[in-house]
Design a protein around this motif. Sequence first.
Motif, PDB file in Angstrom:
ATOM      1  N   CYS A 207       0.855  -1.188   0.000  1.00 45.59           N
ATOM      2  CA  CYS A 207       0.000   0.000   0.000  1.00 45.59           C
ATOM      3  C   CYS A 207       0.893   1.241   0.000  1.00 45.59           C
ATOM      4  O   CYS A 207       1.602   1.504   0.978  1.00 45.59           O
ATOM      5  CB  CYS A 207      -0.925   0.004   1.216  1.00 45.59           C
ATOM      6  N   GLU A 208       0.873   1.991  -1.096  1.00 46.16           N
ATOM      7  CA  GLU A 208       1.749   3.156  -1.220  1.00 46.16           C
ATOM      8  C   GLU A 208       1.482   4.200  -0.145  1.00 46.16           C
ATOM      9  O   GLU A 208       2.401   4.852   0.354  1.00 46.16           O
ATOM     10  CB  GLU A 208       1.591   3.798  -2.607  1.00 46.16           C
ATOM     11  N   TRP A 209       0.218   4.366   0.219  1.00 45.52           N
ATOM     12  CA  TRP A 209      -0.092   5.386   1.224  1.00 45.52           C
ATOM     13  C   TRP A 209       0.396   4.966   2.607  1.00 45.52           C
ATOM     14  O   TRP A 209       0.856   5.795   3.391  1.00 45.52           O
ATOM     15  CB  TRP A 209      -1.585   5.685   1.238  1.00 45.52           C
ATOM     16  N   LYS A 210       0.311   3.689   2.905  1.00 43.89           N
ATOM     17  CA  LYS A 210       0.846   3.221   4.182  1.00 43.89           C
ATOM     18  C   LYS A 210       2.347   3.448   4.235  1.00 43.89           C
ATOM     19  O   LYS A 210       2.905   3.827   5.276  1.00 43.89           O
ATOM     20  CB  LYS A 210       0.524   1.731   4.366  1.00 43.89           C
ATOM     21  N   GLU A 211       3.005   3.243   3.103  1.00 47.35           N
ATOM     22  CA  GLU A 211       4.445   3.486   3.020  1.00 47.35           C
ATOM     23  C   GLU A 211       4.762   4.957   3.269  1.00 47.35           C
ATOM     24  O   GLU A 211       5.705   5.305   3.984  1.00 47.35           O
ATOM     25  CB  GLU A 211       4.943   3.067   1.629  1.00 47.35           C
ATOM     26  N   ALA A 212       3.971   5.845   2.678  1.00 49.09           N
ATOM     27  CA  ALA A 212       4.207   7.283   2.845  1.00 49.09           C
ATOM     28  C   ALA A 212       3.973   7.725   4.287  1.00 49.09           C
ATOM     29  O   ALA A 212       4.718   8.551   4.831  1.00 49.09           O
ATOM     30  CB  ALA A 212       3.301   8.065   1.901  1.00 49.09           C
ATOM     31  N   ILE A 213       2.942   7.174   4.908  1.00 50.03           N
ATOM     32  CA  ILE A 213       2.622   7.538   6.291  1.00 50.03           C
ATOM     33  C   ILE A 213       3.786   7.230   7.225  1.00 50.03           C
ATOM     34  O   ILE A 213       4.091   7.997   8.139  1.00 50.03           O
ATOM     35  CB  ILE A 213       1.355   6.778   6.752  1.00 50.03           C
ATOM     36  N   ASN A 214       4.457   6.110   6.971  1.00 52.00           N
ATOM     37  CA  ASN A 214       5.517   5.648   7.867  1.00 52.00           C
ATOM     38  C   ASN A 214       6.914   6.113   7.461  1.00 52.00           C
ATOM     39  O   ASN A 214       7.900   5.701   8.063  1.00 52.00           O
ATOM     40  CB  ASN A 214       5.495   4.113   7.937  1.00 52.00           C
ATOM     41  N   ASN A 215       6.999   6.963   6.430  1.00 48.25           N
ATOM     42  CA  ASN A 215       8.292   7.430   5.938  1.00 48.25           C
ATOM     43  C   ASN A 215       8.455   8.917   6.252  1.00 48.25           C
ATOM     44  O   ASN A 215       7.794   9.759   5.638  1.00 48.25           O
ATOM     45  CB  ASN A 215       8.386   7.189   4.429  1.00 48.25           C
ATOM     46  N   PRO A 216       9.334   9.275   7.205  1.00 50.60           N
ATOM     47  CA  PRO A 216       9.486  10.686   7.590  1.00 50.60           C
ATOM     48  C   PRO A 216       9.856  11.597   6.427  1.00 50.60           C
ATOM     49  O   PRO A 216       9.409  12.746   6.370  1.00 50.60           O
ATOM     50  CB  PRO A 216      10.606  10.644   8.642  1.00 50.60           C
ATOM     51  N   GLU A 217      10.679  11.104   5.496  1.00 49.60           N
ATOM     52  CA  GLU A 217      11.091  11.932   4.368  1.00 49.60           C
ATOM     53  C   GLU A 217       9.923  12.209   3.429  1.00 49.60           C
ATOM     54  O   GLU A 217       9.760  13.322   2.930  1.00 49.60           O
ATOM     55  CB  GLU A 217      12.240  11.260   3.610  1.00 49.60           C
TER      56      GLU A 217
END
Length: 440
Positions: A207-217
């Motif tokens: 899930c791309e959005w889950k990845e973005a949520i957990n990525n500070p950068e």
Amino acid sequence: MVAKKYGLYCKITGGQRIDMFGAKKGDLLNIWQELVDAGMESGHAYAKSLRTVKSCVGTTWCRFGIGDSVGMAIRLEERYKSIRAPHKIKGAVSGCVRECAEAQNKDFGLIATEKGFNIFIAGNGGAKPKHSELLAKDVPPDEVTPLIDRYLMFYIRTADKLQRTARWLENLPGGMKYLREVIIDDKLGICNELEKQMQELVNSFFCEWKEAINNPEKRKMFQQFANTTERQETMEVIQEREQERPTYWASESAKYDFKGHKWSTLAWQPIIEAKHFEGGDSANVKRGETQLAIFKIKGRYYASQQMCPHKRSFVLSDGLIGDDASGKLWVSCPNHKRNFELNGTEAGKCANDDDINIAVFEAEERADGWIYLRLPPVEELDSLLATGKWIVRKDEGNQPFEKMDGYLKGRTSKKPSERTIMKTKEPVMVGGCGGPGLDW
């Protein structure tokens, strides 16, 4: 709850998805955090990937249903969700020949039969609609996935970029006959390999959005402005069905000569740290009340106003960058593809609309690690380009339904005793499945 909390406009799509519109960039991660926590995933509304597998209610709820269309659609969508392809892919499953899911105008579509499913492929709607073609008849449920695996992977491996399955099949030497030989008869001996490659693609899902949520950068990318946490509204909203939505586009473009505007004076000003561009090639920044777009292209920096004058939308920093053999660079507005030159003697010119142009500014990186822009005084910049000056107002755009709304005003449901009932001379015969009577 999420839609109400963030003021999102909701609708159910023709593909049976829930759409929520109007999210502000700064709210996106919070919205997706709540959706992911509730067990939801992105529907890939814009990716070149599977969009949806539409279905009718099938045998579960319909007396005419022959097969479990809902169950099959769920399984196909779970298998192919997020797989990237040359173009978007749409699917559907109908539980009988009445075809309520419209499976025969999809990239792949199934219609239930007494023995399994008929599989149709290479159809689409759009500007050049095409009815899909029958690939195989009476395919047992257990054999559906391997066959669609081969079909989709063969398409992915052989189609041109941005080529839908309909155009691909039209251009495939031998057409449907050859395709059947390859993916059913295994003429080339690659069926096992196609299935293996599809499985590898399926296994790569995340899930791309889950990845973005957990990525500070990546979280840093979801601010409206790269140099401040402030926000600005860029378009007024109106009420529709007790929901908010943006007002209509302005009927006229902003035809002011931004490119040729004469500033009283220009001075170099630090705007944003260069490290921002380590993870991207553009930024929307705020100076005073004005929005500016900064681009990093081949190691050099360019800057312009953020507003595209065509519809006065503040989006240029999200545009695609193009160039040609002569070294000319341009940014293409992501909304309506107006192309603005960024360098050379004609910087600011719109290559495909002579009525509009943009202001551009010199930009450079300095030894202190900051990007500097050569700008006029803030007050002078705001007097021409402030967001509030160009925001689209409620009363500016065309009102296409104004006359129609007059017809509907005051229309309410009537009591049964007040209704006009249509009477027929002969009784209407309603046929059963395959019987005489109405054509369903």
